[in-house]
Design an enzyme around this catalytic site. Structure first.
Site, short mmCIF file in Angstrom:
data_model
loop_
_atom_site.label_atom_id
_atom_site.label_comp_id
_atom_site.label_asym_id
_atom_site.label_seq_id
_atom_site.Cartn_x
_atom_site.Cartn_y
_atom_site.Cartn_z
N LYS A 111 0.86 -1.19 0.00
CA LYS A 111 0.00 0.00 0.00
C LYS A 111 0.89 1.23 0.00
O LYS A 111 2.04 1.16 0.45
CB LYS A 111 -0.87 0.01 1.27
CG LYS A 111 -2.10 0.87 1.16
CD LYS A 111 -3.23 0.12 0.48
CE LYS A 111 -4.44 0.99 0.24
NZ LYS A 111 -5.60 0.18 -0.20
N ASP A 129 -7.06 4.42 -4.34
CA ASP A 129 -7.72 4.29 -3.03
C ASP A 129 -8.32 5.68 -2.77
O ASP A 129 -8.55 6.43 -3.74
CB ASP A 129 -6.71 3.88 -1.94
CG ASP A 129 -7.38 3.41 -0.64
OD1 ASP A 129 -7.78 2.24 -0.56
OD2 ASP A 129 -7.52 4.23 0.30
P1 NDP Z 1 -12.93 8.10 -2.61
O1 NDP Z 1 -11.83 9.07 -2.44
O2 NDP Z 1 -13.52 7.89 -3.94
O3 NDP Z 1 -14.13 8.43 -1.62
C1 NDP Z 1 -13.93 8.50 -0.26
C2 NDP Z 1 -15.23 8.87 0.41
O4 NDP Z 1 -15.11 8.73 1.82
C3 NDP Z 1 -15.63 10.33 0.19
O5 NDP Z 1 -17.03 10.44 0.19
C4 NDP Z 1 -15.02 11.00 1.40
O6 NDP Z 1 -15.63 12.23 1.74
C5 NDP Z 1 -15.26 9.97 2.48
N1 NDP Z 1 -14.26 10.13 3.53
C6 NDP Z 1 -12.90 10.02 3.40
N2 NDP Z 1 -12.30 10.28 4.57
C7 NDP Z 1 -13.27 10.55 5.44
C8 NDP Z 1 -13.27 10.90 6.80
N3 NDP Z 1 -12.13 11.00 7.52
N4 NDP Z 1 -14.49 11.10 7.39
C9 NDP Z 1 -15.65 10.98 6.68
N5 NDP Z 1 -15.70 10.66 5.36
C10 NDP Z 1 -14.53 10.46 4.77
O7 NDP Z 1 -12.35 6.73 -2.02
P2 NDP Z 1 -12.87 5.23 -2.26
O8 NDP Z 1 -14.34 5.22 -2.43
O9 NDP Z 1 -12.01 4.62 -3.29
O10 NDP Z 1 -12.47 4.54 -0.87
C11 NDP Z 1 -13.38 4.45 0.22
C12 NDP Z 1 -12.94 3.33 1.15
O11 NDP Z 1 -12.92 2.09 0.42
C13 NDP Z 1 -11.54 3.47 1.74
O12 NDP Z 1 -11.54 2.89 3.03
C14 NDP Z 1 -10.68 2.61 0.83
O13 NDP Z 1 -9.50 2.16 1.48
C15 NDP Z 1 -11.64 1.47 0.56
N6 NDP Z 1 -11.37 0.65 -0.62
C16 NDP Z 1 -11.26 1.23 -1.85
C17 NDP Z 1 -11.05 0.43 -2.96
C18 NDP Z 1 -11.01 0.97 -4.34
O14 NDP Z 1 -10.92 0.18 -5.28
N7 NDP Z 1 -11.10 2.29 -4.55
C19 NDP Z 1 -10.87 -1.02 -2.82
C20 NDP Z 1 -11.08 -1.53 -1.49
C21 NDP Z 1 -11.30 -0.70 -0.45
P3 NDP Z 1 -14.86 13.63 1.46
O15 NDP Z 1 -14.95 13.82 -0.02
O16 NDP Z 1 -15.62 14.63 2.26
O17 NDP Z 1 -13.45 13.44 1.94
O1 2IT Z 2 -7.96 -1.42 -0.56
C1 2IT Z 2 -7.91 -1.92 -1.70
O2 2IT Z 2 -8.06 -3.13 -1.90
C2 2IT Z 2 -7.70 -1.02 -2.84
N1 2IT Z 2 -7.60 0.18 -2.64
C3 2IT Z 2 -7.57 -1.57 -4.23
C4 2IT Z 2 -6.18 -2.07 -4.50
C5 2IT Z 2 -5.88 -2.49 -5.91
O3 2IT Z 2 -4.70 -2.79 -6.15
O4 2IT Z 2 -6.76 -2.51 -6.77
#
Ligand code: NDP
Ligand code: 2IT
Length: 445
Positions: free
Chosen positions: A126, A166
């Site tokens: 990561k 992420d």
């Molecule tokens: P994005 O940046 O697209 O969206 C993040 C969302 O979470 C936004 O709505 C943001 O709001 C909110 N957020 C972030 N930090 C905070 C906080 N401290 N308090 C409240 N809301 C918060 O990210 P993703 O959707 O890609 O990721 C979301 C989660 O999913 C993370 O935990 C990530 O690790 C996990 N994840 C992502 C994957 C992927 O493929 N993208 C895969 C597996 C897991 P704001 O805009 O106000 O900051």
């Molecule tokens: O938390 C996760 O699994 C991710 N942000 C996606 C990682 C990836 O390599 O697609």
């Protein structure tokens, strides 16, 4: 916790002071592993746990860039290459002001087990930066990404380490990062990053995969109780990549998603979230959730409290770590919660997980429930390696099969270890045994 494991855990905590999220992730996994070590004393003898908790390599670097007013800005970049027993390091990059080593290590540690559960040949890693993309222009984001890659490029590669997105890193950022990698190395090495655009090596379904996968996993859990998403009242936290696609899939399966959030507040839309409008506001305009409420009648926008104040039968936390605490969990349980699928990484605190489990709520931990994103990244790597591109339907079917397979692995492992329905135990043991076996076979490295 088993006394032998407790001693190892205490050493890990003492050697990594101040990294509370990493401590939390390690402790949670260790709590599941007692029965494994009773059956496999060879893992203890070979110090598998001590080795697993020590990343193979940790890179921390300076990221200098200039903002639009010409001022020099300095951020910190990270890449933790945690474990390569099953394949090249694989995991996302997070750009958020809260990022520090403890967050990158918790995410990297979780990623080892998650990636093992997918059954794909990928190790765990990561990275990210404390850069805050919020309010930055495209030109500033590009200059930051170019500077970030100017250091990172020497550490990554198709067979070495394959980053993706992420929080704060989506298609735009992957584009700038890939362009700079290509320019520095003079190689069109598609497999070095995943989450790329469709016309230049990306995979269909990768943008949707994490949210879709979370819902598919949760649907499998519901089926074990003779239920499904159809007719459920769902609350989702976040409104980013994972949240939006989880909302879309849950509604496609017949649920009504009545609330979602960002870090400023949440919306309640009793008619069901309009995904088209949400995508327009968040993905096209890069606006705030408040703008969604302003553009749709009958929607309330709440700036105080938490989205978990809204009653639900299914909760899908898709924002960030430790966003759902014990108090919120107890309230949800009191008001009829049936299931939780973690789209985010470690969104439920340990107290919240205990509340859900004691109440008999179906609980799918992130390392299982959100594995669809990284699994589809591995499918993107397969397409890159064979210079092929698959249809949406084919790729979505692969994702579905993988999520059903992960559910089965977690459930059957929980059964095997005498705790049916405990997906936390099933995910931790299922992922761990696979990695531990590979580490044993590969000798003391
Ligand atoms: P994005 O940046 O697209 O969206 C993040 C969302 O979470 C936004 O709505 C943001 O709001 C909110 N957020 C972030 N930090 C905070 C906080 N401290 N308090 C409240 N809301 C918060 O990210 P993703 O959707 O890609 O990721 C979301 C989660 O999913 C993370 O935990 C990530 O690790 C996990 N994840 C992502 C994957 C992927 O493929 N993208 C895969 C597996 C897991 P704001 O805009 O106000 O900051
Ligand atoms: O938390 C996760 O699994 C991710 N942000 C996606 C990682 C990836 O390599 O697609």
């Amino acid at each position: 916790m088993d006394a032998r494991l407790e001693a190892v855990r205490d050493t890990v905590l003492a050697r990594n002071p101040g990294e509370s999220e990493f401590h939390q992730a390690v402790s949670e996994v260790f709590e599941s592993l007692g029965p494994v070590h009773d059956r496999h004393p060879e893992f203890l003898e070979a110090a598998i746990l001590e080795r697993l908790c020590e990343p193979e390599r940790q890179i921390i670097f300076r990221v200098p860039w200039t903002d639009d007013s010409g001022r020099v800005q300095i951020n910190r970049g990270f890449r933790v290459e945690f474990n390569s027993a099953l394949g090249p390091y694989k995991g996302g990059l997070r750009f958020h002001p809260s990022v520090y080593l403890g967050i990158v290590k918790f995410l990297g540690f979780e990623q080892i087990f998650k990636n093992a559960l997918t059954g794909m040949p990928i190790g765990g890693g990561k990275g990210g930066s404390d850069f805050d993309p919020r309010g930055r222009s495209d030109a500033e984001v590009m200059r930051f990404c170019q500077s970030f890659m100017t250091e990172l490029y020497r550490h990554i590669g198709e067979y070495t380490d394959v980053p993706a997105g992420d929080i704060g890193v989506g298609g735009r950022e992957i584009g700038y990062l890939f362009g700079q990698y290509k320019r520095i190395t003079n190689r069109y090495e598609s497999g070095v990053l995943t989450g790329k655009g469709i016309s230049w090596g990306g995979s269909l379904v990768r943008p949707e995969a994490t949210g879709f996968g979370t819902v598919i996993f949760t649907e499998e859990m519901l089926k074990t109780r003779g239920s499904s998403f159809d007719g459920q009242r769902v609350v989702v936290s976040g409104s980013g990549n994972v949240a939006i696609n989880a909302i879309a899939k849950a509604q496609a399966l017949g649920a009504s998603v009545v609330a979602c959030s960002d870090s400023s507040g949440y919306v309640v839309d009793e008619a069901g979230i309009d995904v088209g409008l949400l995508r327009q506001v968040k993905e096209v305009e890069r606006g705030r959730l408040k703008d969604y409420a302003l553009r749709r009648s009958g929607v309330s926008y709440v700036e105080t409290g938490s989205v978990w104040d809204v009653d639900a039968t299914v909760a899908l936390p898709c924002a960030t770590q430790n966003e759902l605490d014990g108090g919120a969990a107890a309230r949800l349980v009191r008001n009829g919660l049936l299931a939780v699928g973690e789209g985010a990484n470690m969104p439920s605190t340990r107290e919240a997980v205990a509340v859900f489990q004691e109440a008999g709520v179906l609980f799918g931990p992130g390392k299982a429930a959100n594995a669809g994103g990284v699994a589809t990244s591995a499918l993107e790597m397969q397409q890159n390696a064979s210079r092929d591109s698959w249809s949406f339907d084919h790729t979505e079917q692969r994702l579905t099969d993988i999520m059903v397979g992960i559910h089965h692995r977690c459930a059957s492992t929980a059964d095997e270890y005498g705790d049916p329905g405990n997906y936390v135990l099933g995910a931790n043991i299922g992922g761990f045994v696979k990695v531990a076996d590979a580490m044993l076979a590969q000798g003391l490295i």
